[in-house]
Each structure stands twice: as C-alpha cells, then as structure tokens.
Scaffold this motif. Structure first.
Motif, PDB file in Angstrom:
ATOM      1  N   SER A 117      39.886  41.314  37.761  1.00  0.00           N
ATOM      2  CA  SER A 117      40.767  41.615  38.878  1.00  0.00           C
ATOM      3  C   SER A 117      41.874  42.544  38.383  1.00  0.00           C
TER       4      SER A 117
ATOM      5  N   SER B  22      38.697  32.338  49.403  1.00  0.00           N
ATOM      6  CA  SER B  22      38.281  33.492  50.196  1.00  0.00           C
ATOM      7  C   SER B  22      37.239  33.118  51.244  1.00  0.00           C
TER       8      SER B  22
ATOM      9  N   HIS C  69      40.342  41.287  46.704  1.00  0.00           N
ATOM     10  CA  HIS C  69      40.678  39.928  47.131  1.00  0.00           C
ATOM     11  C   HIS C  69      40.601  39.750  48.637  1.00  0.00           C
ATOM     12  N   THR C  70      40.271  40.797  49.376  1.00  0.00           N
ATOM     13  CA  THR C  70      40.042  40.605  50.801  1.00  0.00           C
ATOM     14  C   THR C  70      38.609  40.223  51.087  1.00  0.00           C
ATOM     15  N   GLN C  71      37.772  40.298  50.061  1.00  0.00           N
ATOM     16  CA  GLN C  71      36.354  40.059  50.285  1.00  0.00           C
ATOM     17  C   GLN C  71      36.025  38.574  50.180  1.00  0.00           C
TER      18      GLN C  71
ATOM     19  N   TYR D 294      34.920  36.645  46.599  1.00  0.00           N
ATOM     20  CA  TYR D 294      35.173  37.576  45.490  1.00  0.00           C
ATOM     21  C   TYR D 294      35.438  36.814  44.192  1.00  0.00           C
ATOM     22  N   GLU D 295      35.883  35.570  44.295  1.00  0.00           N
ATOM     23  CA  GLU D 295      36.200  34.814  43.082  1.00  0.00           C
ATOM     24  C   GLU D 295      35.001  34.676  42.164  1.00  0.00           C
TER      25      GLU D 295
ATOM     26  N   ASN E 106      40.119  36.183  37.688  1.00  0.00           N
ATOM     27  CA  ASN E 106      41.456  36.303  38.251  1.00  0.00           C
ATOM     28  C   ASN E 106      42.512  35.457  37.562  1.00  0.00           C
TER      29      ASN E 106
END
Lengths: 458, 720
Positions: B292, B360, B588-590, B593-594, B599
């Motif tokens: 990230s 998310s 991080h809007t997806q 994504y984690e 991160n």
C-alpha cells in the motif's frame, strides 16, 4: 666494463667506484656499503649489473617484504644454499650458524638490502648486525644497503662499524634526455601499437630526430617540477602520442617543427597545470605528501571527469551519493569538530539568550585570524554531541533508530569520519576528517547553510 | 582426566569434531520450519510467490551487472593474454566504484568472483579489510587463497601439485616466495615439456572489496611487495572503492601509485538500481503482492534517507510479505490469478468468515439489495462466487491502475517543476495514498500539459502509446470475465468493461486517434497563426468531422481565437483527466483490497526500522509494556511505583538527576519508594542496599552511567 656502461647510462663514476670496491677477485670484499640517492636514480640497477658482471653469489632482499625478520633470514639461507625444503631460521643466531656451514670461506658473497630504510623500524640489532656480518661469521661477505634516505637518517646505537658510503646524484637534464632517448624504440612501438598508421608516416615516426625534438620540448616543460626518471618516462609516453597525432592525421608535416611545437606546448602546459592545481586546491587538507602526490596525478590514464574530480574537492563531494540523513550526520560531525563545545548552546538553540560581548573576546576575535577553528585541525567529539547537533540541524523529527546509528559506522568506514583509536563503549569519540569545501558541497545538495552554524563566521 | 588438572580454574577445550555436526544441523532446522507450515495454504502460496519474485530479481540482477562485470573481465583478460610482462614493476589494477551502499557490495563481488573463476582463472583471492590488519596477514591470506582455491576447484585436473603444496605449507609459510615457487612449479616449469592442456599461464587476481577500510600503510606495503614480483607473477588487483577514485589517490603517495596501472569502472548507482527493481518487479500488475502507499513510502524512505541498500530494501519487502501472509489462510487468495478459482474452493468456512469481516467488504455490501445481502452471509457458495468475481475485478483494476500510473508518468515526467515526481515509484506513492485526480498537483500538471507545444505533445503521446503497447503485450492471461459462470447484474458488467484489458485497449485507440489528430492539426495551426482571422484556408481544406466541429466551436467564441491544435489539445487533456479519474482510484476504495495489498505499516515499522534506544527506554520506563503484568500499571510515564522492577525504579530516579548523580541521594530516593512507611533507617536495610547496588550495576552495564573519578560517591550520566 663498457658493456655495463652501455646498459646503465650516465652512471659512469658510480659504476667505477663500485668496481673498485668489489672488483678484484683476490682481495677481500669491503664489510658493508651504504648507497643512497633519490628515487629512480639507478641505484639498484648499477649494483645488480655490477654484481652480475662479476659473477658473485649475491642475494637481493626487498626489505618491504620482510614484515618479519624471519622471512629475511630464511630468504638469505634459501638463496645461499639453493634449497627450499623446510628451512627454519627464526633468529639472527640461527642465521649465523647456518652461514658457518659454508666451507669455502673465500668465496665472495654479497647481500643486497633494497629499500633499507625499512630496516630502521625493525629491531635495532638487525641493521647493526648486518653491518658487521663478516666479523660474525668469518666469510668473505659484504652487505650493501640501498635506500633513498641519507646515512644520517639512520640512527644507530654505539659500536657501529661505519659502512662505505656512496651517493647517487639526480640525473641532469642532459642525462635524462640521453636515457629516455635510448628507449625511443619502445616509444614508437607503443605509438604504433595504438594507432593504425600508413607505412610512409611510419617511417617518419621512426626517425630519431622527431623523437629528439619532442623530448627537447617535453623536458623543457617538465624538467623543473619533476626529476623522477620513471615518472618522466611515463609522462613522455603519454604526451608523445599526442605529439604524433597530427602527423598521423596528416595535418602537420613531421618536419614542421614550429607547428608541432605550437601544437604540443598547450597540451604539455595543461598536463603541467594539472600538477599545480592539485597542489593548490586540495592539498591544504592533507598536507603530507605534497609534491609527490601532485606528480602522480599525471601517471594515470584517466578520463576527463576523473581529472576534474581530482582537482577540486567540490566535485569529489558530488561524485558520490550519500543517503539523506548520512549527509546531515556528516554535516553535524563537521560542525561538532570545528565548533567549540562551549558555543553549542548559542549556535543550535533558538532561545539562547543574549550574549554579552566582553572586551577580551572582541579583541581575541579581531586579532587572530590564523586561530580560526576551521583552519585548525578537527577536534574530537562524542557520539552524544554529534547526535544532539544532528537533531538540532535537522528539521523533521525522526527517531533514533538502528539504521541511523549504522550510518555513523558507515561514515567511519568510508573514511569521512575518523573513529577513536580504542573502542570505548561508554564514550565513543569521533573526528570529522573532511574539509570545509567538501562539507559546503554536501550541504548545498541538501539546501543547508553551513556558514550559519560555524562559530568562525558569526 | 589428566589434561584438565590445573592449579587454577580453567576452561579446557576438547576437540570433538563439532564442526561437522554444525553444517549438517542447519538443514534439519529449516526442514522443521517447512514441515510446520507446509500444510498451511498461506505458506504454500507465500513460498511460491517469493520464489517467483526471487527468480525475477536474480534475472534483473544479472542483467544489470553483466555489462560491468564483462568489462572488468575483459580488462583482466587483456593482461592475462600478454605473456611477456612488459610493464616492469607496474601492477595492472581495476578500480570498481561501487557506491556507498555497503550491504549490497557482497553480492556484487561474489558475482564478480564467480565470473572471473569461470572465464579467466581459478586463482582468485578475495580479501576483506578485517582479514588484513597487518601486512603479514594480508600476504598470508592472499597467498593462501591463491594457492588453495585452486585445489578446491579443479582438484581433478592436477592433483599431484596440490598434494605437494598442501602437505608442504603451514600457516606461517604462506609468503610471496612460496607463491612464486608454487607458480613456477605449476606453470613455468611445466610448459617447456609441452603439456598440451595447460596453454597460457593463468593470471592471479586479488580482489579487495572494501578499499576504504584498509589501513593504507598496509596496502602500500602490499603493493610494493606485489610490484616487485610482477616480473614473474601475473597479478591483477581489483579494488572496490565506495566513494570515489580520489580516495585511492589520497591513500597512496606517489611512489606507490606509480606502481599501479589504474582503470576505473563505474557501477550502477544504487538509487537507479532501486528504481529499476521497483519498476520492473514490484510495481507491476503481475507481481502477486502489492504494497500500500504508506508501506511503500516507508520502505523507500528507509532506502533514500538511511542506507541506499537495495538488498536491505528487498529484505524489508520480504519481511512485509511474510507478515502479510503469516498465519492467515485468507491471504492465500493473494496468488496468481489463474490459481484463484481453485484456492477459493479450498477456503474453509472460517476463512470465508474472516473475509466477510474485512473493512472493504462493507461498502460493497451496502450496495447490494436485501436478498443478496442475506445470501452473502448465509450461502457460502454464493459468497465464493461473489468473491471470485470481485477478485477478478480487483485484478483488472490492478492492471489498469498500474497502466495509468505508468501513463501518467509518461505524460508528467518532463513537465517542469516535478509536481508529481520524476519516477514511477513517486507517482505510485501519490496515487496509492489518495485520489490523485483531486489533488492540486495533478490539476496543475494537467494545466501545464495544456501548454505543451505540438512537437512535444506528439512525442509524449508516442511515449504513452509505447507504455500502453508494452503492457498489452505482456498481459498475463487473465480469464476474460464473460467466461465466468454467474448471473451478475448489469451494473457490474458495465463497470467491468471500464477497467481491465478492454479499458486499456480503449485508451490505446483514443491515444492513437489523438495522436493522428494532433499531428495533422500541426500544419493547420501554423496556417492559422499566419492568417489569424481568415478562416478561408481551413474551409478549403477537405476537413474531417472534427475540423468542422471546431470551426463551429470557433465561430461561437468571438473573443478568443484558438487554433485547431489548441482545440484538440484541450480535448485531449480533458480526455486524459477522464481516463485517470477512472483508472487511478486509490486501492483502498476497492473491495477486498486487503487481500492483495499489504497495509499494516505500524506493525512492520518496528521490525524494519529498529530503534534500540527507544525500545530500551520503553522497557525501563514502562515495563508493563513488555511484561504485560498488572502490578506495574502506571498512571503516567513519570510516575513511580514500588512494585516496579528495581532496575526500572533506579532508571526512573536517575532520569531526574543532572549530569552527576550522588549515590547516597539516589539510594535515599530508592529506599523511599520501596518502603514508604518506615522512614528513618530504611536505607540502611541490607536488602534495600543490595537491591540498589545491583540495579546500579545493571544500569552501568547497560551504559547509562559510569563511575567518575572526579567526585567521590558520584556517578556520571552518559545519556542525555
């Protein structure tokens, strides 16, 4: 005799003297001979060729190689008895004992110690014993010491048998000319090796007159700053190529001496200027080998960038990259080295209060310019002080991490900061060993004004 | 037991061949770890991915070093070819400028050694500064390596010589003379007999990787010695210099340096190499693991600010990766896209549950209708489907994201002022942290792009096209979405069409179109500038639709006359903005994504940027932090409780003192904390005193205080 004089030019009187000392087979050899003279004046060459000519049994020992006396002894025995299986010779006594094994006591033996100045740093007894080696072992043996120092530089205790002294003076300009001229063949070979040349021009280049002319020009420029034969030969080799370049390119006729002179003189001067620049610019910081360093600048085939790098500290500083914090650490180290610790508070703290100027101080400051801290040598500082200054000059707050501490070790490793001699875990002491120019260049890259924080400039 | 009889106590050494055990011991250990983890799917995936990355890294490594190494090798060969040693007393030497990144040197020099061994000569010695504190050590080391290395490598070739030399030489006997004898017996004496397989005598190469740390007197002597042997031994020296050539010149006086023939080789500067590593390996959509923005920033900062060490950077990334995968089966999804389906099927119920708990996932959940929500939670199979779909979307997103980053880089790199940075990594950091389209820097960049000349713009578009083409070429076989079996709602399809390969192709078409237009507009624009207001020329040209449009547009604007080029440019820039707004949404809007992005910066930071003093301070001033005990809970970091360990107590009290600490006062304070109730002679209690003494001794051992000779009964503080 004449053969030798042909191979060893311009050393006639010295050769003669050596012959007189060693020459007659039925006379005993002198006990010891001491030969001194500057570097590259043909000392070793003379001795070796004389010994070879006389056919004496002789042993050459390079004293630099003998970091332990044992090596020297073993080397002598090895060569004398021509056997290299398991020789052990730890001490001088062992050496004498083995020497006594030689039966023919009349056979001349010569031991040559090259770079004998190294013997001074060894045990005191070694050189004195070698000086009277014959007395110890009853042989027809002679020791020759060759060194570039004069005899007075050798300090002996009492009871030394004085050696016969021989001095080799520097070559004069004419002699230098003669000697280099002898090597004309190799010069032209070097030239032809590097360039593709037509046959016609080849013949021109081979002519000794051309080389003689070049050599005249060359020596007229270089004789004054440099007398070292090896060095001169090297410079001549480099410059001869440049001298011949226009001839090879058919721009200048080989006979046109004035044109050739006009062509070469700026080139010679520029390589000479390099010497001067080297002295004047970066030497003040490490003044030890003044002139010699200057000369060696010419002895490399380096590119232009390199030349610049050598000539100024600023480009030296820019020639390699340091990590960001390492730069600040280096600056902090410089500030710690060149500021008195008393003034730290005033220099690095925001509210340090007003300082009252005492008359004494004003006077002291006005009077002595040469006592400027920046011109005196660097002072030692502790790790704590370094870090304190580092944090004071750094704007952003960062933690004291292991990476940061490792950087200090790196700087020490790179010889930008000198670490203390003994490792003391409690109070490590350092010293910054780069000059102002260097720091100014580094500070410039991070946008930091060093002068603002130097006590001298306030 | 006689050998251990001694008047005083002692430590006795019984050699029992422990060494052999040691080497074999290591293997079982690593096997043990593997055994422990190999069942876990996350470990399998991690292992596979790391191996993948390592391979690529090695590849890159070889590519970058090979040119330089070949140069050096050729240089050395040049001298080994010469049989007559024409240079009297001059040692040929190569100087390799390596840059200040110390940790990276090792790999560089092992590569060099290997290549020299392969191509030139088996006689190579590598001598580090710590092995050579004196001339004696230096010479012995060099000679031993030169002689012995041979026997290790081609022992089959010439056994008889090796046996001889092996048996003969003891430690003290490794001198230059021994080397010379060895060399003569090996090469010079053999060759007259015409042993056909031994063609040219081999060069001896001595490598000194860390020139700066050598004692220069030692080196000077060594060079003198070697130079006196050049007539019979073909020796080449390779220096590794970290700073610059002048370091070499500074440490050698004239009479030494005239013995050297120096040729300088520059190696890659490490920032360049780092950019290369990052650009080609980690900042691509093919990399299985992504950092990230913040983690990435941390790592590059460590590199730029602290050490310049690429090896260090790679190790840190590896650490991040381990941290990312460790003990978390969910992360096994972070794998190559073609393995995705299988992995999802293998996930257990608990794993799915933990995926449902990802942050998310929530925004995604809120978009769904009620029934879908319920089945997402209840029906694992349905969830698997969705997961698969979303992961694929994520991959598509990654693909276009990295493409856009590169595209942006292509457009921005030669804009003045460097608003977004010059390198891909800088732009990546900016894009990954926030929505870049919203930033002022981005807007300014677009504005500046709006002022570019035709030539320039054509050039940049061509660059951009190149980027797009290359990424289209090496696109990994992502399964096209249409194949996936599912009943998706229409919205998804539309969104999907915007990203991924289709998106890139679309971009390419548009770029090509703009390129053509701008190139064409080029001529038009000059005409217009010649005759500002007369539009006749334009009309006469058989124009396409755009021109017509523009003409109309122009007609509407009376006050400001724009050339055709300017119009196209304007539209181009606005198109770019559109593309970037779509492609450069921060990760991080997806959804989910984690799984792909690492991160957890704060956790890793402690390990990567260790701060020993900080840790020590926390341990001493707040022991509960590490001990996890209930008795030492402190109200504030300054407060003192009697239940603290003695060492901590002493430490806290000593922090209140100045440079010199009076031991008696200290003891008083110490006793007062320990026994607040009895006041008079508490400090005389032997238990208190001994506890205090021990704490002080420990503090001294830790380096916080030391005894001072100036003042009796005082100790000095060493920290500030």
């Amino acid at each position: 005799m004449e053969d030798i004089q042909a191979t060893v030019p311009c050393r006639d009187s010295q050769l003669k003297e050596l012959f007189e000392l060693l020459g007659d087979g039925d006379e005993p050899l002198p006990c010891s001979i001491f030969i001194s003279g500057n570097m590259a004046t043909g000392k070793s060459l003379c001795v070796n060729s004389v010994l070879q000519y006389l056919g004496f049994k002789h042993i050459e020992i390079d004293c630099v190689e003998c970091y332990a006396p044992k090596i020297m002894y073993e080397c002598i025995i090895c060569e004398l008895f021509e056997e290299d299986e398991n020789i052990k010779c730890e001490t001088m006594v062992d050496l004498f004992n083995s020497l006594k094994r030689i039966e023919n006591t009349r056979e001349p033996i010569v031991i040559v110690f090259d770079r004998a100045e190294r013997l001074r740093t060894m045990d005191h007894s070694i050189i004195s014993s070698f000086l009277r080696l014959r007395e110890f072992c009853n042989l027809n043996i002679c020791t020759i010491f060759i060194t570039h120092l004069i005899y007075e530089n050798f300090y002996f205790r009492m009871g030394v048998r004085e050696p016969i002294r021989l001095y080799f003076p520097n070559y004069s300009k004419e002699e230098l000319f003669k000697i280099i001229f002898l090597k004309q063949k190799s010069f032209t070979y070097h030239l032809l090796f590097n360039y593709e040349v037509e046959d016609e021009i080849k013949a021109e280049l081979d002519k000794p007159e051309l080389f003689a002319n070049f050599l005249n020009a060359f020596l007229s420029v270089f004789y004054r700053p440099c007398r070292d034969l090896i060095e001169l030969q090297h410079m001549a080799r480099n410059n001869f190529v440049k001298y011949c370049e226009p001839i090879i390119r058919n721009e200048i006729q080989a006979q046109d001496l004035t044109k050739l002179w006009r062509h070469i003189s700026p080139i010679l001067k520029s390589s000479l200027e390099l010497l001067y620049l080297r002295i004047s610019d970066s030497k003040p910081q490490n003044p030890s080998p003044g002139k010699e360093n200057a000369e060696h600048a010419g002895s490399f085939n380096f590119e232009n960038i390199l030349k610049e790098e050598l000539t100024s500290t600023k480009t030296f500083a820019q020639s390699f990259e340091l990590p960001y914090y390492a730069k600040y650490l280096l600056i902090a180290a410089y500030l710690a080295s060149y500021n008195p610790p008393k003034e730290d508070k005033r220099l690095f703290m925001k509210n340090h209060g007003k300082q009252r100027k005492r008359m004494q101080q004003v006077k002291a400051k006005a009077k002595i310019n040469e006592k400027l801290n920046t011109q005196l040598g660097p002072k030692v500082f502790t790790l704590d002080r370094l870090l304190a200054i580092f944090y004071a000059i750094l704007e952003d707050k960062i933690g004291l991490t292991s990476n940061l501490l490792a950087q200090i070790a790196t700087l020490v490793e790179l010889k930008l900061i000198a670490g203390g001699k003994e490792i003391d875990l409690d109070a490590a002491k350092y010293k910054c060993i780069v000059g102002y120019d260097f720091i100014a260049a580094v500070a410039q890259t991070v946008g930091f004004n060093v002068r603002k924080y130097l006590y001298d400039f306030i | 037991m006689e050998s251990t009889v001694s008047v005083s106590k002692g430590v006795f050494l019984f050699p029992n061949g422990f060494k052999k055990v040691k080497s074999s011991k290591k293997k079982p250990e690593s096997v043990f770890f593997e055994k422990l983890f190999e069942e876990e799917s996350w470990y399998v995936v991690y292992k596979r991915n790391w191996d993948l990355i390592e391979n690529v890294l090695q590849d890159l490594h070889h590519r970058t070093y090979s040119v330089l190494l070949n140069d050096i090798v050729n240089y050395i060969k040049e001298f080994s070819g010469r049989n007559e040693f024409s240079l009297d007393g001059i040692i040929p030497s190569a100087t390799l400028l390596t840059g200040v990144n110390q940790p990276d040197h090792a790999s560089q020099f092992t590569a060099l050694l290997n290549i020299i061994r392969e191509e030139i000569t088996p006689h190579v010695a590598i001598i580090n500064a710590q092995d050579a504190p004196s001339v004696k050590h230096l010479v012995e080391n060099a000679v031993r390596q030169l002689i012995c290395e041979q026997s290790q490598i081609d022992s089959s070739d010439c056994d008889d010589f090796n046996v001889k030399s092996k048996t003969k030489l003891k430690r003290g006997q490794y001198t230059m003379r021994a080397l010379k004898n060895w060399y003569c017996s090996k090469y010079v004496n053999v060759s007259p007999k015409k042993n056909k397989h031994r063609v040219p005598p081999n060069t001896l190469v001595i490598v000194m990787p860390d020139f700066e740390s050598f004692n220069c007197n030692v080196l000077q002597d060594f060079i003198m010695i070697v130079s006196s042997y050049t007539s019979c031994l073909p020796i080449v020296i390779v220096f590794g210099v970290a700073t610059s050539v002048s370091a070499l010149h500074k440490s050698f006086p004239y009479h030494i340096s005239s013995k050297l023939l120096i040729k300088v080789f520059h190696s890659h500067s490490s920032p360049v190499y780092m950019n290369q590593v990052l650009d080609e390996i980690f900042l691509t959509h093919t990399s299985p693991f992504h950092l990230s923005g913040k983690a990435f920033e941390l790592l590059t900062d460590v590199f730029l600010f602290y050490d310049f060490s690429v090896t260090g950077l790679i190790q840190s990334i590896k650490y991040c990766m381990m941290d990312h995968y460790y003990g978390d089966n969910m992360k096994s999804l972070c794998c190559q896209p073609d393995m995705l389906e299988e992995t999802i099927l293998n996930l257990s119920k608990e794993d799915l549950e933990s995926i449902r708990q990802l942050m998310s996932f929530r925004p995604f959940l809120e978009q769904q209708d009620c029934r879908a929500k319920i089945s997402l939670f209840e029906d694992d199979n349905y969830f698997r489907d969705v997961l698969y779909k979303q992961m694929n979307r994520l991959y598509d997103y990654l693909y276009s994201f990295y493409l856009c980053v590169r595209l942006l880089h292509a457009f921005v790199q030669d804009i003045p002022k460097n608003l977004l940075g010059k390198t891909v990594r800088e732009i990546y950091t900016k894009c990954a942290v926030q929505d870049i389209v919203e930033t002022t820097a981005f807007k300014e960049c677009m504005q500046l792009l709006n002022f570019q000349s035709q030539m320039k713009l054509v050039e940049t578009i061509k660059n951009g096209l190149k980027v797009v083409n290359t990424s289209l070429q090496n696109v990994s076989p992502v399964k096209p979405l249409q194949v996936t079996p599912k009943k998706n709602n229409m919205e998804d399809v539309i969104v999907n069409n915007h990203l991924g390969e289709g998106f890139v192709k679309n971009v390419r078409v548009h770029l090509l179109m703009f390129l053509r237009q701008i190139e064409k507009a080029n001529t038009e624009a000059t005409i217009i500038t010649n005759s500002m207001e007369t539009d006749d020329d334009v009309e006469n040209v058989p124009g396409n639709r755009y021109k017509l449009k523009e003409k109309l547009l122009k007609a509407t604007r009376v006050d400001r006359v724009q050339s055709e080029f300017e119009m196209v440019r304007l539209r181009f820039v606005s198109y770019l903005e559109e593309v970037f707004a779509k492609g450069l949404q921060p990760p991080h809007t997806q959804t989910f994504y984690e799984i792909l992005f690492f991160n957890d910066v704060s956790n890793v930071k402690k390990q990567i940027v260790g701060s020993p003093r900080g840790a020590l301070h926390t341990a001493l001033s707040n022991p509960a932090h590490y001990l996890q005990c209930t008795c030492c809970q402190l109200a504030s970091s300054e407060s003192v409780v009697g239940s603290l360990p003695d060492l901590c107590l002493a430490y806290k009290l000593h922090r209140e003192c100045g440079k010199h600490i009076n031991l008696y006062d200290w003891l008083q304070a110490f006793a007062a904390v320990l026994r607040p109730d009895d006041d008079e002679d508490r400090h005389q209690h032997p238990v208190v005193q001994s506890r205090f003494t021990r704490a002080v001794a420990e503090l001294q051992f830790l380096g916080f205080i030391k005894s001072s000779k100036r003042k009796t009964d005082h100790v000095m503080r060493l920290t500030w």
